[in-house]
Design an enzyme around this catalytic site. Structure first.
Site, short mmCIF file in Angstrom:
data_model
loop_
_atom_site.label_atom_id
_atom_site.label_comp_id
_atom_site.label_asym_id
_atom_site.label_seq_id
_atom_site.Cartn_x
_atom_site.Cartn_y
_atom_site.Cartn_z
N HIS A 25 0.85 -1.19 0.00
CA HIS A 25 0.00 0.00 0.00
C HIS A 25 0.88 1.23 0.00
CE1 HIS A 25 0.54 1.58 4.14
NE2 HIS A 25 0.79 0.32 4.45
N CYS A 26 0.33 2.35 -0.49
CA CYS A 26 1.02 3.62 -0.43
C CYS A 26 0.22 4.54 0.48
CB CYS A 26 1.21 4.21 -1.82
SG CYS A 26 -0.33 4.52 -2.71
N ALA A 27 0.28 5.83 0.27
CA ALA A 27 -0.38 6.76 1.19
C ALA A 27 -1.89 6.67 1.12
CB ALA A 27 0.06 8.19 0.88
N TRP A 307 4.91 7.51 -7.99
CA TRP A 307 5.88 7.07 -6.98
C TRP A 307 7.28 6.94 -7.56
CZ3 TRP A 307 5.26 6.71 -1.85
CH2 TRP A 307 3.95 6.80 -1.37
#
Length: 456
Positions: A25-27, A307
């Site tokens: 997961h990212c932000a 990203w």
């Protein structure tokens, strides 16, 4: 929000845990690599309470959740791991393309550090402002304490990135952190003397080109990637009763010398090459770069591939103390805010106006544009175009005036201290550029919005 129930519903509509090859997961997004994407029912997933949108790009099945995604990920991970069908840290799955692996890895490595980077960046900006206003003296203990606090995340990046890289690549996080720590040990840095990068020493007769690894990004990621193969090999071959001593001993004895002799210099020079290339482009055509990044950043975000650029910005901040790209990303975010204002002022539909205002507040406070991007702009191409033009206009001005950010943060109102610096006009020019982005997109959005338009 019941994140456990949400995780169960997502699993049900994407083919079950056995269909997941990898996850991270990212932000704001839950990022899944599916073995068979045809088993996922996009519409049913979108209809799950808490899922804002679904994007299937760059080999990843991305679910836009928002800033609460870590809570969902924890529940999701426990459900998937409990089935025994997945080893999330194993990045050798052949179903992933090379590009997908790169994006997945970058996201997984940097996402956990974003709060620390953002908080440190804002603190540093506020410290600079206090010094300029004469509230804090640079010779005081107060300044030193706050400065050390705000800069520690950058100085110790090799340790922090080693830990997060290990979780991504499947190595021991603690041994990895120790490898990173060895690179910034005072005695090792002391070997540089006054020569700096490029000084030489020897290791059992092998010449070593020394580098200062504090604040570096690429070397430790490459090192832990290589270490993950050694660690997995040792974990399989070393008897269980010897692992406690043998694996750490061999790992450190091999990886630290290998890093300082081969991997480290390659990482430093390759990282500098990429950063210098980007900065060269900005210096040669800063206006064009501002137009492309300011206008195109939202497109990268919509595809989930922004990203790949973040490490360049982080590397510039940690290496040079400033970055040209961060301001362009601000222009994008402020253009999105401008678009929401234009829609709010023109539309009559209360639901659409409420969504636009919520989006404005969210971006202004948290810099998260995905909800507005997918909930409004992607569905209305004219509004998307208004935002792109606004971001490009603001980016062009920021590029023309050579505006820089002194810390790595995401663009919002509360992160504006990132523009405070020794050059007092930098902040003023940044505000002007961001107002241009906001006003242009606001005017265009107002023109493009139909008064009777409703939230799709």
């Amino acid at each position: 929000m019941d994140y456990k129930l949400m995780a169960k519903e997502i699993l049900e509509h994407i083919g079950g845990a056995e269909n997941i090859a990898n996850m991270t997961h990212c932000a704001t997004r839950l990022r899944l690599t599916l073995k068979d994407s045809s088993k996922a029912n996009d519409e049913k997933v979108k209809n799950i309470d808490g899922v804002i949108n679904v994007v299937n790009k760059a080999g990843q099945y991305q679910l836009l959740i928002g800033t609460e995604v870590p809570k969902l990920y924890d529940e999701f991970e426990s459900l998937v791991k409990g089935t025994g069908n997945l080893e999330p840290n194993d990045n050798n799955d052949s179903s992933e393309s090379v590009i997908s692996k790169i994006f997945s890895s970058v996201s997984a490595i940097f996402a956990p550090l974003l709060p620390a980077l953002a908080g440190s960046g804002i603190l540093r900006g506020l410290l600079i402002l206090c010094v300029q206003l004469g509230w804090i003296s640079e010779d005081s203990g107060t300044y030193t304490i706050i400065y050390a606090t705000s800069m520690s995340v950058f100085y110790f990046l090799p340790v922090l990135l080693a830990f997060t890289s290990a979780r991504r690549f499947g190595a021991s996080p603690y041994l990895s952190a120790l490898i990173g720590a060895a690179l910034i040990h005072p005695d090792f840095i002391g070997l540089l003397g006054n020569a700096g990068n490029g000084a030489t020493t020897e290791f059992f007769g092998i010449p070593v080109v020394l580098m200062n690894y504090n604040s570096t990004v690429v070397p430790i990621i490459l090192s832990i990637w290589a270490f993950s193969y050694l660690y997995k090999f040792l974990d399989k071959k070393v008897p269980e009763n010897l692992k406690l001593v043998v694996i750490p001993l061999i790992s450190l004895a091999i990886m630290v010398p290998l890093t300082v002799i081969i991997i480290g210099p390659i990482g430093v020079y390759s990282g500098e090459l990429v950063a210098n290339g980007v900065n060269w482009l900005i210096e040669r055509s800063s206006i064009l770069t501002g137009i492309l990044v300011g206008g195109g950043w939202s497109v990268l975000v919509s595809l989930g591939i922004h990203w790949a650029v973040n490490p360049i910005m982080i590397n510039n901040i940690s290496t040079y103390g400033f970055d040209y790209i961060v301001p362009f990303t601000f222009a994008c975010n402020f253009a999105v805010m401008g678009t929401t204002i234009g829609v709010y002022l023109k539309a009559k539909n209360s639901q659409l106006r409420s969504f636009a205002m919520t989006g404005f507040i969210t971006i202004a406070l948290s810099a998260i544009i995905e909800a507005t991007l997918f909930g409004l702009l992607v569905k209305n191409k004219k509004l998307f175009l208004a935002q792109i033009i606004g971001g490009a206009a603001g980016g062009a001005y920021l590029g023309l005036m050579q505006v820089v950010a002194n810390s790595f943060v995401f663009g919002s109102v509360i992160t504006l201290p990132a523009f405070f610096g020794d050059n007092s006009t930098n902040f003023i020019q940044a505000i002007i550029g961001l107002l241009i982005a906001m006003m242009v997109s606001m005017i265009l959005a107002y023109i493009f919005t139909n008064r009777e338009e409703k939230l799709a």
